[in-house]
Write a protein that holds these residues in place. Structure first.
Motif, PDB file in Angstrom:
ATOM      1  N   ASP A 251     -26.556   8.277   3.561  1.00 57.32           N
ATOM      2  CA  ASP A 251     -25.593   7.892   2.533  1.00 57.32           C
ATOM      3  C   ASP A 251     -24.668   6.770   3.002  1.00 57.32           C
ATOM      4  O   ASP A 251     -24.335   5.859   2.234  1.00 57.32           O
ATOM      5  CB  ASP A 251     -24.741   9.098   2.111  1.00 57.32           C
ATOM      6  N   ALA A 252     -24.247   6.824   4.251  1.00 55.36           N
ATOM      7  CA  ALA A 252     -23.264   5.861   4.749  1.00 55.36           C
ATOM      8  C   ALA A 252     -23.847   4.481   5.007  1.00 55.36           C
ATOM      9  O   ALA A 252     -23.084   3.522   5.206  1.00 55.36           O
ATOM     10  CB  ALA A 252     -22.631   6.399   6.035  1.00 55.36           C
ATOM     11  N   VAL A 253     -25.164   4.352   5.015  1.00 55.34           N
ATOM     12  CA  VAL A 253     -25.772   3.054   5.326  1.00 55.34           C
ATOM     13  C   VAL A 253     -26.688   2.578   4.204  1.00 55.34           C
ATOM     14  O   VAL A 253     -27.499   1.668   4.402  1.00 55.34           O
ATOM     15  CB  VAL A 253     -26.539   3.111   6.669  1.00 55.34           C
ATOM     16  N   THR A 254     -26.563   3.169   3.034  1.00 58.87           N
ATOM     17  CA  THR A 254     -27.375   2.748   1.890  1.00 58.87           C
ATOM     18  C   THR A 254     -27.133   1.275   1.576  1.00 58.87           C
ATOM     19  O   THR A 254     -25.986   0.826   1.490  1.00 58.87           O
ATOM     20  CB  THR A 254     -27.031   3.596   0.657  1.00 58.87           C
ATOM     21  N   GLY A 255     -28.202   0.517   1.433  1.00 63.93           N
ATOM     22  CA  GLY A 255     -28.099  -0.891   1.091  1.00 63.93           C
ATOM     23  C   GLY A 255     -27.973  -1.812   2.281  1.00 63.93           C
ATOM     24  O   GLY A 255     -28.057  -3.040   2.123  1.00 63.93           O
ATOM     25  N   LEU A 256     -27.771  -1.263   3.480  1.00 57.67           N
ATOM     26  CA  LEU A 256     -27.661  -2.101   4.664  1.00 57.67           C
ATOM     27  C   LEU A 256     -29.042  -2.402   5.246  1.00 57.67           C
ATOM     28  O   LEU A 256     -29.979  -1.619   5.101  1.00 57.67           O
ATOM     29  CB  LEU A 256     -26.818  -1.403   5.739  1.00 57.67           C
ATOM     30  N   ARG A 257     -29.150  -3.542   5.881  1.00 52.80           N
ATOM     31  CA  ARG A 257     -30.390  -3.891   6.566  1.00 52.80           C
ATOM     32  C   ARG A 257     -30.697  -2.827   7.611  1.00 52.80           C
ATOM     33  O   ARG A 257     -29.824  -2.440   8.378  1.00 52.80           O
ATOM     34  CB  ARG A 257     -30.260  -5.265   7.230  1.00 52.80           C
ATOM     35  N   HIS A 258     -31.905  -2.343   7.637  1.00 50.22           N
ATOM     36  CA  HIS A 258     -32.393  -1.275   8.509  1.00 50.22           C
ATOM     37  C   HIS A 258     -31.913   0.112   8.072  1.00 50.22           C
ATOM     38  O   HIS A 258     -32.254   1.107   8.728  1.00 50.22           O
ATOM     39  CB  HIS A 258     -31.993  -1.492   9.976  1.00 50.22           C
TER      40      HIS A 258
END
Length: 339
Positions: A251-258
């Motif tokens: 959830d905390a890194v949704t949409g980030l590269r990798h």
């Protein structure tokens, strides 16, 4: 100094940069500079598990899987260093790429897969080390060992490292070995802990020294699941619990590269979840030492783990983003509290 070096390292593949950094630390140690890089050792002694810790800040397992850099890492000012995860037989781990930076989130995703040179190599490196501080050795199972035979691997490692560790931690919570996390619950956990405790007591008597056992758990647990784990730890007289390993949540890194890469997520996004587990463990286990790990990238983050109930803390991903000076910063923050 690290803020000038980091941009160069971050241009490299993460695993390559990791190796270069450790080699550079070895050189700095030979030149007598490693202590300066860590900000100087902070004296904040504490007695836990029958062991004397010079301060409350340790290195988490995973950064030095083989014990190849123990002297240099110990010189950074850690109160203790945990090496591993080590398995009975050497194994390559998962295919590369298997390590990913997410700098926008101060995070790392890894699916290393317990890559290591095997327990015999690690024992040889620990024996040749000049590091005199507290050494933890983190043990696991080989990928090719079926989960139903996992206890055999843990017992093999336990027997081989017992004489060389100040404490032994049992890794049941890596998401990168299929089926491993199933060992955290119910009959699987009870059977494993019972066998480990029995063998540990036998080795303590045979070697004339007591080596505490710690268990490392995942952050992806409900309160009820944490309570069940706590009950098993108490039943089998485990000496400490390490909370926590990496998370499978994204959830905390949704949409980030990798952000969609498979593996365990560590760093800042796991801080809250791991702290919640620490707090629940402290409620369930008022007298058991807790080592808090997950998302500690500042002195205030270390203090949050302490306030939640952790007796000691460990660093890993924060070192990648902040560098060695984080060791002294966290140790000083915890010492200043006077708790």
């Amino acid at each position: 100094m690290y803020r000038f070096v980091r941009p160069l390292l971050f241009r490299l593949d993460p695993e390559t940069a990791h190796g270069i950094t450790l080699s550079a630390l070895d050189m700095a140690h030979r030149l007598g500079m490693a202590g300066v890089l860590g900000g100087g050792r902070v004296d904040d002694p504490v007695e836990l598990m029958g062991l004397h810790f010079p301060n409350r800040v340790g290195l988490a397992a995973g950064l030095d899987k083989n014990g190849d850099h123990l002297d240099a890492l110990g010189a950074l000012g850690f109160g203790f260093v945990e090496v591993g995860t080590v398995t009975p037989r050497p194994q390559e781990g998962n295919a590369r790429p298997r390590l990913f930076r997410l700098p926008e989130a101060g995070a790392i995703i890894n699916r290393m897969g317990f890559n290591n040179r095997g327990v015999d190599h690690l024992v040889a490196r620990v024996r040749s080390s000049r590091y005199t501080g507290v050494i933890g050795i983190n043990i696991g199972k080989n990928l090719t060992t079926p989960v139903e035979r996992a206890v055999d691997d843990y017992l093999t490692c336990l027997a081989k490292v017992h004489a060389h560790a100040h404490y032994i931690s049992v890794n049941l919570s890596s998401p990168n070995t299929p089926g491993l996390r199933n060992l955290q619950f119910g009959e699987h956990l009870d059977a494993l802990l019972s066998a480990l405790r029995e063998e540990s007591l036998r080795l303590d008597q045979a070697n004339g020294r007591r080596v505490p056992l710690a268990v490392k758990i995942a952050p992806d647990m409900s309160s009820d699941e944490v309570a069940l784990v706590a009950r098993s730890l108490t039943t089998h007289a485990i000496d400490a619990v390490i909370a926590t390993n990496t998370t499978i949540a994204r959830d905390a890194v949704t949409g980030l590269r990798h952000g969609k890469e498979n593996g365990g997520l560590s760093g800042r996004p796991v801080h809250e979840a791991s702290t919640i587990v620490v707090r629940e463990l402290r409620r369930q286990l008022p007298g058991m030492p807790i080592i808090g790990v997950g998302g500690i990238d500042s002195g205030s983050a270390a203090l949050a783990k302490r306030e939640a109930g952790a007796d000691l803390v460990q660093l890993y991903s924060g070192l990648i983003y902040r560098g060695p000076a984080l060791v002294g910063e966290c140790a000083q923050a915890l010492a200043t509290t006077g708790q």
